[in-house]
Design a protein around this motif. Structure first.
Motif, PDB file in Angstrom:
ATOM      1  N   UNK A  26       0.835  -1.190   0.000  1.00 10.06           N
ATOM      2  CA  UNK A  26       0.000   0.000   0.000  1.00 10.06           C
ATOM      3  C   UNK A  26       0.875   1.246   0.000  1.00 10.06           C
ATOM      4  N   UNK A  27       0.563   2.151  -0.922  1.00 10.25           N
ATOM      5  CA  UNK A  27       1.296   3.412  -0.980  1.00 10.25           C
ATOM      6  C   UNK A  27       0.477   4.474  -0.257  1.00 10.25           C
ATOM      7  N   UNK A  28       1.029   5.090   0.764  1.00 15.15           N
ATOM      8  CA  UNK A  28       0.257   6.116   1.481  1.00 15.15           C
ATOM      9  C   UNK A  28       0.000   7.337   0.602  1.00 15.15           C
ATOM     10  N   UNK A  29      -1.161   7.925   0.819  1.00 12.79           N
ATOM     11  CA  UNK A  29      -1.553   9.120   0.096  1.00 12.79           C
ATOM     12  C   UNK A  29      -1.661  10.263   1.098  1.00 12.79           C
TER      13      UNK A  29
END
Length: 68
Positions: free
Chosen positions: A59-62
């Motif tokens: 998961x790539x943080x936004x």
């Protein structure tokens, strides 16, 4: 209100209460976890196994994630 209306209202409220209590209690399953479990269940039942599920990407943080 008449007695009939009161009974119908109470009956409907009881039905809604019973239906809302249906379901499985616990954590939600991710699609990956559900696919792995389905594959294990198929192997136990002797059915042909489905395709091997692929692990999800990291998961790539936004920047707006803390707002949610």
């Amino acid at each position: 209100m008449t007695a009939g209306r009161i009974l119908v209202t109470l009956g409907l409220m009881a039905a809604v209460g019973m239906v809302s209590a249906c379901g499985r209690k616990g954590d939600l399953d991710t699609p990956y976890d559900a696919a792995v479990q389905a594959q294990k269940d198929a192997q136990k039942a002797g059915q042909p196994a489905t395709a091997t599920p692929q692990k999800p990407v990291a998961d790539k943080p936004f920047i707006l994630d803390p707002l949610l």
